[in-house]
Motif scaffolding. Structure first.
Motif, mmCIF file in Angstrom:
data_model
loop_
_atom_site.group_PDB
_atom_site.id
_atom_site.type_symbol
_atom_site.label_atom_id
_atom_site.label_comp_id
_atom_site.label_asym_id
_atom_site.label_seq_id
_atom_site.Cartn_x
_atom_site.Cartn_y
_atom_site.Cartn_z
ATOM 1 N N LYS A 20 0.824 -1.216 0.000
ATOM 2 C CA LYS A 20 0.000 0.000 0.000
ATOM 3 C C LYS A 20 0.860 1.269 0.000
ATOM 4 N N THR A 21 1.854 1.297 0.903
ATOM 5 C CA THR A 21 2.702 2.496 0.988
ATOM 6 C C THR A 21 3.467 2.683 -0.319
ATOM 7 N N THR A 22 3.904 1.574 -0.907
ATOM 8 C CA THR A 22 4.638 1.646 -2.174
ATOM 9 C C THR A 22 3.757 2.291 -3.251
ATOM 10 N N THR A 167 4.269 -9.341 -8.371
ATOM 11 C CA THR A 167 4.233 -10.457 -9.320
ATOM 12 C C THR A 167 5.649 -10.923 -9.681
ATOM 13 N N ASP A 168 6.658 -10.132 -9.295
ATOM 14 C CA ASP A 168 8.053 -10.561 -9.538
ATOM 15 C C ASP A 168 8.423 -11.741 -8.645
ATOM 16 N N LEU A 169 7.653 -11.975 -7.586
ATOM 17 C CA LEU A 169 8.039 -13.009 -6.623
ATOM 18 C C LEU A 169 7.338 -14.351 -6.881
ATOM 19 N N LEU A 262 4.005 -11.674 10.232
ATOM 20 C CA LEU A 262 3.781 -11.410 8.811
ATOM 21 C C LEU A 262 4.486 -10.156 8.339
ATOM 22 N N ARG A 263 4.874 -9.324 9.308
ATOM 23 C CA ARG A 263 5.359 -8.018 8.908
ATOM 24 C C ARG A 263 6.303 -7.490 9.963
ATOM 25 N N GLY A 264 7.366 -6.805 9.544
ATOM 26 C CA GLY A 264 8.266 -6.140 10.475
ATOM 27 C C GLY A 264 8.684 -4.816 9.872
ATOM 28 N N PHE A 279 14.268 -0.630 8.032
ATOM 29 C CA PHE A 279 14.054 -1.942 7.404
ATOM 30 C C PHE A 279 12.572 -2.202 7.222
ATOM 31 N N GLN A 280 12.281 -2.996 6.202
ATOM 32 C CA GLN A 280 10.923 -3.448 5.902
ATOM 33 C C GLN A 280 11.016 -4.942 5.741
ATOM 34 N N TYR A 281 10.178 -5.656 6.462
ATOM 35 C CA TYR A 281 10.174 -7.109 6.328
ATOM 36 C C TYR A 281 8.740 -7.514 5.972
HETATM 37 N N1 LIG Z 1 9.641 -7.929 -4.381
HETATM 38 C C1 LIG Z 1 8.750 -6.954 -4.260
HETATM 39 N N2 LIG Z 1 8.702 -6.237 -3.119
HETATM 40 C C2 LIG Z 1 7.784 -5.248 -3.026
HETATM 41 C C3 LIG Z 1 6.887 -4.941 -4.093
HETATM 42 N N3 LIG Z 1 6.103 -3.920 -3.688
HETATM 43 C C4 LIG Z 1 6.492 -3.590 -2.437
HETATM 44 N N4 LIG Z 1 7.510 -4.372 -2.024
HETATM 45 C C5 LIG Z 1 8.215 -4.356 -0.726
HETATM 46 O O1 LIG Z 1 7.350 -4.944 0.258
HETATM 47 C C6 LIG Z 1 7.548 -4.321 1.532
HETATM 48 C C7 LIG Z 1 6.210 -3.837 2.077
HETATM 49 O O2 LIG Z 1 5.710 -2.821 1.233
HETATM 50 P P1 LIG Z 1 4.772 -1.647 1.774
HETATM 51 O O3 LIG Z 1 4.414 -0.771 0.614
HETATM 52 O O4 LIG Z 1 5.376 -0.986 2.957
HETATM 53 O O5 LIG Z 1 3.501 -2.498 2.237
HETATM 54 P P2 LIG Z 1 2.213 -2.021 3.071
HETATM 55 O O6 LIG Z 1 1.043 -2.685 2.460
HETATM 56 O O7 LIG Z 1 2.171 -0.535 3.162
HETATM 57 O O8 LIG Z 1 2.522 -2.683 4.478
HETATM 58 P P3 LIG Z 1 1.838 -2.444 5.934
HETATM 59 O O9 LIG Z 1 2.618 -1.315 6.525
HETATM 60 O O10 LIG Z 1 2.066 -3.723 6.630
HETATM 61 O O11 LIG Z 1 0.403 -2.136 5.793
HETATM 62 C C8 LIG Z 1 8.549 -3.198 1.304
HETATM 63 O O12 LIG Z 1 9.818 -3.699 1.658
HETATM 64 C C9 LIG Z 1 8.456 -2.942 -0.200
HETATM 65 O O13 LIG Z 1 9.645 -2.393 -0.762
HETATM 66 C C10 LIG Z 1 6.959 -5.737 -5.292
HETATM 67 O O14 LIG Z 1 6.198 -5.581 -6.255
HETATM 68 N N5 LIG Z 1 7.900 -6.723 -5.299
#
Ligand SMILES: Nc1nc2c(ncn2[C@@H]2O[C@H](COP(=O)(O)OP(=O)(O)OP(=O)(O)O)[C@@H](O)[C@H]2O)c(=O)[nH]1
Length: 322
Positions: A20-22, A167-169, A262-264, A279-281
């Motif tokens: 979401k943040t991305t 989808t890269d994963l 699930l998340r760090g 860090f993002q996990y």
């Molecule tokens: N490999 C990969 N990693 C990704 C992709 N999109 C995001 N990430 C990584 O996944 C992690 C979580 O991404 P966020 O955007 O913080 O996810 P979020 O949904 O906001 O997470 P919450 O804070 O738990 O709600 C980060 O380390 C990102 O860089 C992707 O398409 N591929």
């Protein structure tokens, strides 16, 4: 976008770590290019927002300790009211609301469509971000709780745009299977796009996809959606007094955490260099990014998961810092 118009609102929904943040950061980039001034409401699980450095120079309102279910509506209203006061001094062109990974976007939608806000704000779209790399696992009755499955279903059903991220994963052959599973839940009419790191055509992202009724009382006030306490077992654990750590060692430690973590996220200090690194996990992958000293971040680790055994995690923690 003109200010006398209602302020368009985009809600970002999606499970923990889905991206979401991305996606939000991509949308903010687009706003910058267009010269739009955005407002952002962030809802975080846990008491500390460890991602504020990602939103430097932006107008951010935080709803910490987010528990999106019963209390979110009051907290969100309070935050919206603060925002309205701020907007008198400095109008915004667009508003983004990012829910926690365990938020039901219906709760947010109800607030926005209530007569209190509908004249000033225009809910444009609920963008639900789905993690392709974990979708099948999260939907499997063998590896996930009904709580997680139901929450993800609600996020999928409520989303007006579904973005299948990460989808890269996944192996290439798996994409179709995942899309079919999502379509089964969301229906064929729902717009679904796939991508990596939130890369989506802004035209698609910013499209208005929700038609809200402006006349009289909004239907949402009279309609009572059943309250599901989805996240009763979702917890955030905060680890403080984090000593300087080697990034590699810490990464290995993260990957050895129980699978229900699930998340760090947070900050550590790199051993030997005094460099603070965020860090993002998520999706069992760790990403690190140095942050400037001027931000004055202190090391802190936030772990989020379902039904966590705090003692088990604290024991694991002791293994790292002994
Ligand atoms: N490999 C990969 N990693 C990704 C992709 N999109 C995001 N990430 C990584 O996944 C992690 C979580 O991404 P966020 O955007 O913080 O996810 P979020 O949904 O906001 O997470 P919450 O804070 O738990 O709600 C980060 O380390 C990102 O860089 C992707 O398409 N591929």
């Amino acid at each position: 976008m003109k200010n006398e118009k209602r302020v368009p609102v985009f809600v970002l929904s999606g499970f923990l770590g889905s991206g979401k943040t991305t996606v939000l950061l991509k949308m903010l980039e687009h706003c910058k290019n267009k010269g739009w001034l955005p407002g952002i409401i962030l809802n975080e699980l846990g008491e500390a927002n460890v991602e504020s450095h990602l939103f430097e120079n932006e107008k951010v309102f935080e709803l910490l300790n987010g528990c999106i279910c019963c209390t979110i509506q009051d907290d969100l209203k309070e935050t919206m009211n603060q925002l309205i006061v701020e907007m008198e001094k400095q109008p915004i062109d667009i508003l983004f609301i990012e829910g926690t990974g365990v938020a039901n976007p219906l709760e947010i939608q109800e607030v926005l469509l209530s007569s209190q806000y509908i004249n000033q704000f225009e809910l444009m779209s609920i963008i639900t971000v789905l993690d392709a790399s974990h979708y099948l696992e999260y939907q499997s009755i063998f590896s996930s709780s009904s709580e997680v499955r139901n929450l993800m279903k609600e996020q999928t059903v409520c989303g007006s745009l579904l973005f299948l991220n990460k989808t890269d994963l996944i192996p290439s052959g798996q994409l179709e299977k995942i899309k079919q599973r999502i379509t089964k839940i969301a229906g064929h009419e729902k717009v679904m796009i796939e991508g990596v790191y939130g890369q989506i055509d802004p035209e698609v992202l910013f499209e208005k996809r929700i038609q809200s009724v402006l006349i009289g009382n909004s239907h949402s006030e009279d309609e009572h959606h059943p309250h599901h306490h989805h996240h009763s077992t979702v917890q955030a654990i905060k680890l403080e007094n984090v000593p300087p750590l080697k990034q590699k060692t810490f990464e290995k430690w993260l990957k050895q955490l129980p699978t229900n973590v699930l998340r760090g996220k947070g900050f550590i200090e790199s051993e030997g260099s005094e460099q603070i690194v965020s860090f993002q996990y998520a999706s069992k992958k760790a990403e690190f990014m140095p942050v400037p000293k001027s931000l004055n971040r202190k090391p802190i680790i936030i772990l989020i998961g379902m039904g966590l055994d705090e003692n088990q995690i604290r024991d694991h923690w002791k293994q790292l810092v002994k």
